[in-house]
Each structure stands twice: as C-alpha cells, then as structure tokens.
Scaffold this motif. Sequence first.
Motif, PDB file in Angstrom:
ATOM      1  N   ALA A  30       0.813  -1.220   0.000  1.00  0.00           N
ATOM      2  CA  ALA A  30       0.000   0.000   0.000  1.00  0.00           C
ATOM      3  C   ALA A  30       0.845   1.267   0.000  1.00  0.00           C
ATOM      4  O   ALA A  30       0.328   2.345  -0.287  1.00  0.00           O
ATOM      5  CB  ALA A  30      -0.913   0.013   1.233  1.00  0.00           C
ATOM      6  N   CYS A  31       2.113   1.150   0.326  1.00  0.00           N
ATOM      7  CA  CYS A  31       2.893   2.376   0.587  1.00  0.00           C
ATOM      8  C   CYS A  31       3.447   2.988  -0.704  1.00  0.00           C
ATOM      9  O   CYS A  31       4.277   2.368  -1.386  1.00  0.00           O
ATOM     10  CB  CYS A  31       4.040   2.082   1.547  1.00  0.00           C
ATOM     11  SG  CYS A  31       4.914   3.587   2.014  1.00  0.00           S
ATOM     12  N   PRO A  32       3.028   4.211  -1.028  1.00  0.00           N
ATOM     13  CA  PRO A  32       3.496   4.828  -2.276  1.00  0.00           C
ATOM     14  C   PRO A  32       4.995   5.117  -2.252  1.00  0.00           C
ATOM     15  O   PRO A  32       5.632   5.130  -3.303  1.00  0.00           O
ATOM     16  CB  PRO A  32       2.688   6.137  -2.346  1.00  0.00           C
ATOM     17  CG  PRO A  32       2.323   6.438  -0.929  1.00  0.00           C
ATOM     18  CD  PRO A  32       2.144   5.102  -0.264  1.00  0.00           C
ATOM     19  N   VAL A  33       5.549   5.311  -1.055  1.00  0.00           N
ATOM     20  CA  VAL A  33       6.971   5.660  -0.971  1.00  0.00           C
ATOM     21  C   VAL A  33       7.843   4.433  -1.223  1.00  0.00           C
ATOM     22  O   VAL A  33       8.740   4.448  -2.067  1.00  0.00           O
ATOM     23  CB  VAL A  33       7.298   6.299   0.401  1.00  0.00           C
ATOM     24  CG1 VAL A  33       8.779   6.646   0.497  1.00  0.00           C
ATOM     25  CG2 VAL A  33       6.437   7.539   0.618  1.00  0.00           C
ATOM     26  N   SER A  34       7.537   3.329  -0.514  1.00  0.00           N
ATOM     27  CA  SER A  34       8.372   2.133  -0.730  1.00  0.00           C
ATOM     28  C   SER A  34       8.034   1.452  -2.051  1.00  0.00           C
ATOM     29  O   SER A  34       8.851   0.695  -2.579  1.00  0.00           O
ATOM     30  CB  SER A  34       8.264   1.155   0.446  1.00  0.00           C
ATOM     31  OG  SER A  34       6.937   0.802   0.706  1.00  0.00           O
ATOM     32  N   GLY A  46       9.424  -0.656   8.096  1.00  0.00           N
ATOM     33  CA  GLY A  46      10.766  -0.113   8.290  1.00  0.00           C
ATOM     34  C   GLY A  46      10.746   1.222   9.006  1.00  0.00           C
ATOM     35  O   GLY A  46      11.543   1.477   9.921  1.00  0.00           O
ATOM     36  N   LYS A  47       9.813   2.080   8.607  1.00  0.00           N
ATOM     37  CA  LYS A  47       9.732   3.422   9.230  1.00  0.00           C
ATOM     38  C   LYS A  47       9.321   3.321  10.696  1.00  0.00           C
ATOM     39  O   LYS A  47       9.876   3.996  11.564  1.00  0.00           O
ATOM     40  CB  LYS A  47       8.731   4.287   8.437  1.00  0.00           C
ATOM     41  CG  LYS A  47       9.260   4.662   7.062  1.00  0.00           C
ATOM     42  CD  LYS A  47       8.219   5.375   6.214  1.00  0.00           C
ATOM     43  CE  LYS A  47       7.422   4.451   5.370  1.00  0.00           C
ATOM     44  NZ  LYS A  47       6.797   5.032   4.192  1.00  0.00           N
ATOM     45  N   MET A  48       8.349   2.447  10.945  1.00  0.00           N
ATOM     46  CA  MET A  48       7.892   2.291  12.330  1.00  0.00           C
ATOM     47  C   MET A  48       8.973   1.601  13.172  1.00  0.00           C
ATOM     48  O   MET A  48       9.156   1.929  14.353  1.00  0.00           O
ATOM     49  CB  MET A  48       6.589   1.501  12.356  1.00  0.00           C
ATOM     50  CG  MET A  48       5.409   2.269  11.809  1.00  0.00           C
ATOM     51  SD  MET A  48       4.888   3.640  12.869  1.00  0.00           S
ATOM     52  CE  MET A  48       3.708   2.788  13.921  1.00  0.00           C
ATOM     53  N   CYS A  72       6.886   9.513   4.481  1.00  0.00           N
ATOM     54  CA  CYS A  72       5.476   9.142   4.587  1.00  0.00           C
ATOM     55  C   CYS A  72       4.622  10.299   4.070  1.00  0.00           C
ATOM     56  O   CYS A  72       4.774  11.439   4.532  1.00  0.00           O
ATOM     57  CB  CYS A  72       5.149   8.852   6.057  1.00  0.00           C
ATOM     58  SG  CYS A  72       3.394   8.562   6.359  1.00  0.00           S
ATOM     59  N   THR A  73       3.770  10.004   3.118  1.00  0.00           N
ATOM     60  CA  THR A  73       2.890  11.054   2.592  1.00  0.00           C
ATOM     61  C   THR A  73       1.665  11.277   3.488  1.00  0.00           C
ATOM     62  O   THR A  73       0.864  12.171   3.221  1.00  0.00           O
ATOM     63  CB  THR A  73       2.366  10.678   1.183  1.00  0.00           C
ATOM     64  OG1 THR A  73       1.575   9.490   1.299  1.00  0.00           O
ATOM     65  CG2 THR A  73       3.500  10.453   0.191  1.00  0.00           C
ATOM     66  N   GLY A  74       1.505  10.417   4.504  1.00  0.00           N
ATOM     67  CA  GLY A  74       0.299  10.517   5.342  1.00  0.00           C
ATOM     68  C   GLY A  74      -0.927   9.997   4.623  1.00  0.00           C
ATOM     69  O   GLY A  74      -2.057  10.400   4.912  1.00  0.00           O
ATOM     70  N   CYS A  75      -0.708   9.041   3.682  1.00  0.00           N
ATOM     71  CA  CYS A  75      -1.827   8.615   2.818  1.00  0.00           C
ATOM     72  C   CYS A  75      -2.813   7.685   3.513  1.00  0.00           C
ATOM     73  O   CYS A  75      -3.914   7.469   3.002  1.00  0.00           O
ATOM     74  CB  CYS A  75      -1.289   7.948   1.557  1.00  0.00           C
ATOM     75  SG  CYS A  75      -0.728   6.244   1.800  1.00  0.00           S
ATOM     76  N   LEU A  76      -2.404   7.087   4.629  1.00  0.00           N
ATOM     77  CA  LEU A  76      -3.270   6.177   5.414  1.00  0.00           C
ATOM     78  C   LEU A  76      -3.558   4.868   4.678  1.00  0.00           C
ATOM     79  O   LEU A  76      -4.434   4.108   5.090  1.00  0.00           O
ATOM     80  CB  LEU A  76      -4.595   6.860   5.805  1.00  0.00           C
ATOM     81  CG  LEU A  76      -4.459   8.221   6.505  1.00  0.00           C
ATOM     82  CD1 LEU A  76      -5.836   8.871   6.675  1.00  0.00           C
ATOM     83  CD2 LEU A  76      -3.781   8.077   7.854  1.00  0.00           C
ATOM     84  N   GLY A  77      -2.830   4.613   3.587  1.00  0.00           N
ATOM     85  CA  GLY A  77      -3.041   3.368   2.854  1.00  0.00           C
ATOM     86  C   GLY A  77      -2.687   2.150   3.682  1.00  0.00           C
ATOM     87  O   GLY A  77      -3.351   1.110   3.599  1.00  0.00           O
ATOM     88  N   GLU A  87      -2.147   3.071  13.456  1.00  0.00           N
ATOM     89  CA  GLU A  87      -1.980   4.494  13.123  1.00  0.00           C
ATOM     90  C   GLU A  87      -0.519   4.817  12.820  1.00  0.00           C
ATOM     91  O   GLU A  87       0.195   5.420  13.633  1.00  0.00           O
ATOM     92  CB  GLU A  87      -2.489   5.361  14.278  1.00  0.00           C
ATOM     93  CG  GLU A  87      -3.995   5.390  14.422  1.00  0.00           C
ATOM     94  CD  GLU A  87      -4.688   6.160  13.291  1.00  0.00           C
ATOM     95  OE1 GLU A  87      -4.014   6.904  12.566  1.00  0.00           O
ATOM     96  OE2 GLU A  87      -5.911   5.974  13.141  1.00  0.00           O
ATOM     97  N   VAL A  88      -0.065   4.420  11.645  1.00  0.00           N
ATOM     98  CA  VAL A  88       1.329   4.648  11.261  1.00  0.00           C
ATOM     99  C   VAL A  88       1.596   6.142  11.032  1.00  0.00           C
ATOM    100  O   VAL A  88       2.536   6.715  11.577  1.00  0.00           O
ATOM    101  CB  VAL A  88       1.679   3.838   9.991  1.00  0.00           C
ATOM    102  CG1 VAL A  88       3.055   4.217   9.456  1.00  0.00           C
ATOM    103  CG2 VAL A  88       1.606   2.354  10.294  1.00  0.00           C
ATOM    104  N   ALA A  89       0.758   6.781  10.214  1.00  0.00           N
ATOM    105  CA  ALA A  89       1.049   8.161   9.798  1.00  0.00           C
ATOM    106  C   ALA A  89       1.130   9.105  10.997  1.00  0.00           C
ATOM    107  O   ALA A  89       2.080   9.897  11.115  1.00  0.00           O
ATOM    108  CB  ALA A  89      -0.009   8.647   8.809  1.00  0.00           C
ATOM    109  N   SER A  90       0.162   9.031  11.906  1.00  0.00           N
ATOM    110  CA  SER A  90       0.193   9.971  13.037  1.00  0.00           C
ATOM    111  C   SER A  90       1.330   9.634  13.997  1.00  0.00           C
ATOM    112  O   SER A  90       1.885  10.524  14.651  1.00  0.00           O
ATOM    113  CB  SER A  90      -1.159   9.984  13.766  1.00  0.00           C
ATOM    114  OG  SER A  90      -1.444   8.713  14.308  1.00  0.00           O
TER     115      SER A  90
HETATM  116  S1  SF4 Z   1       0.584   6.425   5.568  1.00  0.00           S
HETATM  117 FE1  SF4 Z   1       2.774   6.655   5.205  1.00  0.00          FE
HETATM  118  S2  SF4 Z   1       3.700   4.693   5.725  1.00  0.00           S
HETATM  119 FE2  SF4 Z   1       1.479   4.353   5.460  1.00  0.00          FE
HETATM  120  S3  SF4 Z   1       1.247   3.725   3.311  1.00  0.00           S
HETATM  121 FE3  SF4 Z   1       0.955   5.956   3.390  1.00  0.00          FE
HETATM  122  S4  SF4 Z   1       3.003   6.808   2.951  1.00  0.00           S
HETATM  123 FE4  SF4 Z   1       3.287   4.648   3.512  1.00  0.00          FE
END
Ligand code: SF4
Length: 365
Positions: A30-34, A46-48, A72-77, A87-90
């Motif tokens: 789900a993560c757009p960054v990774s 990894g981030k957590m 993290c874009t804060g996408c909540l995916g 709650e990864v993003a927060s």
């Molecule tokens: S909220 Fe952050 S860590 Fe979670 S999928 Fe989106 S970009 Fe990745």
Amino acid sequence: MTSLPKLPLLEPRADTLEKCVYCPKLCRAACPVSNAEPVETLTPWGKMSMAYFAARGDVEIDPLHAEPAWACTGCLGCRERCDHKNEVASTLTLARGELYARGVAPAGAVRAQEIALRREPDVAEAARAVDGGAGKDARVVLVVGCGYLLHHQTVARQAKAVTEKLLGQPVRVATRCCGLSSLEAGDTASFRKRAQAMAEEIGSAEEVVVVDPGCARAMMTDYPAAEVTIKPPRLLVDVAHDALARFSTLGEAPPRYHDPCRLGRGLGRYEQPRALLEKIAGAPPAEFERNRGRADCSGGGGLVPLTFPDASRGAASARAAEHERLGGGTVVTACAASLRRLQTVGADAEDLVTWLARGLGVGTE
Ligand code: SF4
Ligand code: SF4
C-alpha cells in the motif's frame, strides 16, 4: 556503557509501534513511498521499526536514523490494509516532532518549514486578492488552503464563487495557513502557534467552510490534539453535496476521479465527489483500478515532494501512467497537493472545485 537518549513523546505509542515491528509487513504493497523506492527501511514496517528503535534508545538519534520518519505522505493506505488499523502516519508525525526538536530532521523538512514561514505574507496577499475586500463583514470564513492560494489561484477564486453561490451570502477568505506544513516538518511549536493564529482569525465567525482536505483534517483532528479550539468546519464538498440538485448537467465526457488520501481515507468522503461529478457530467466518473479506501496515493502529501522527491514523482508518475493506460482524458482530484503533483507529471488534472464552478455557472469568467 552510557545509554542512548530515548524519545519520551512516543511512549504512549509503544503498542502501535510494536504491532508494526512484529508484523510480517502485511501492508507493504500500500505504501506509495516504498513502492516508488523499494527499500526495506521505507516500508511502513521499516519506518515504524526505526521510530521504535529510536524511541527505546536502541539507535543513535542522528539524521541517518531520523530520515525514514519523513518518508510518509500521510496517505493512510497502510492503515486501510492493516488488521489492527494501526496508526502509522500519526505515529510518524509524532516521531518527526521529537526528531526535529533534537535537530536531526532532514534538510528537506527544515527547508520546507523555512519556506512555509517565509511565504506567510504571500499567502495573505493571495488570500486578499481572492477575497477582493467584499467579505470584510461576512459571517462565513472560507479556508481555501495555501496550496490553492499559491499554486492554483483560479481554483481558489472558483471556490469562493461556489461557496458564496451555495450559501447565498458573501464569505471572508482566511489569510493564514492552517499550519499543517509545520506539523509535517516536525516543528510542533510552530504548528501550535500557526493553528492558534488561524483560530484567532476565524474568531466568532458563524460558519467555517474548508476547501482543502489537508487543512480540514488538520483543523478537525490535529488542532484538538494541540489543544487549539475552533468552530467545527464544514467541507466545501459537503456543502455542495447537500445542494446536489442545484448543479446543472453539462453532458460532458465524465472525467476519471482520483480519491485524495485525506478526503477519502482521511475524512471518509468517497461518494460525495462522485455524486457531484455524475450530476455535472451526466454520467458516473471513470475509476482507477484501486479506488475509494484502496486508492493509490499521488505522492503529494507529507512534504515527501521535498524530503523524498524521487519517490514522490514516482508515485505521481505511476498514477498518471495508469490513467493513460485506462483511457486517459481528464483526471479530477480534490486536494491542492494532489492536483499540483499530478499536473507536474503531465496529467490533464483538474480540481473538483472547477467542476462545481462550471456546474453552477460561476467563477468561470
Ligand atoms: S501512511 Fe505513510 S507509511 Fe502508510 S502507506 Fe501511506 S506513505 Fe506509507
Ligand atoms: S500498519 Fe499494520 S500491517 Fe502495516 S506493518 Fe504495521 S501492523 Fe503490519
């Protein structure tokens, strides 16, 4: 042996962090960054994990170990695909605050914060230009969002025209930024100060309408967490949806709708934009392969365009390529960051506000 410093503000999130650390990375797709930069440290896990180790004093508090918190874009995916709805993003936002205060934030985050503060007069000037002075005594405050005010002034003007038409009265355009960029940079003290300034500007307005879902979510969830009180705002998309019958049907080719992360997963508005586009175009909008709760991020949020520019561009390019593969045409989003991100990779992207303005016959001159 001397022990390493810990991050005490993350203690209340120990359970959240541990869930990820001991997880077989079920949300990684789900993560757009990774997805754009396939490195283990950039997955949600990894981030957590890095934040967990820093919180416990298991690694040095230095730029190397701090950097993943800004990926993290804060996408909540990840939350959407997580059995625990973790709650990864927060949690990463909290980690950013701790790390920024210790002077180890990435250069991109520090620069973003400097730019945000330097641009405050530009935001105010752009807001005054959109306002035009007519809303001086208005009972409604419109928070357009600095992403629109600085980069999409036509959309900002259309948002004002749409709101005034729907509410049947003049509105006053807020001249301040909600402060979200400071929170995302990690400068929590500055965020609180800017949120307080926004609260003062809203003052005793009878109604607050917000255009950008990033601002709306900050005001609805992050202001209370920072103990800043404001009148609960309404989303412009809700104001418009409540008046669905007032929009004309233009009978145009329906665009494809991109769910902005903060409007969709963040605020649960999936059907309202679709209903509005269907009414205005005359047929339901086309869809991305994954949509609504499983929609893919366009890479524009969380300051990632500044901290991890390649990943941000990669996420946006993937959305634009999927759009073309599915037939192309116009893609409509409803968030200034997403609009800008999609346009910068060449997509024919428009904002939902532009369609609302056309459906009401206002703000198009
Ligand atoms: S909220 Fe952050 S860590 Fe979670 S999928 Fe989106 S970009 Fe990745
Ligand atoms: S967010 Fe959920 S699925 Fe993703 S790593 Fe954490 S616990 Fe696992």
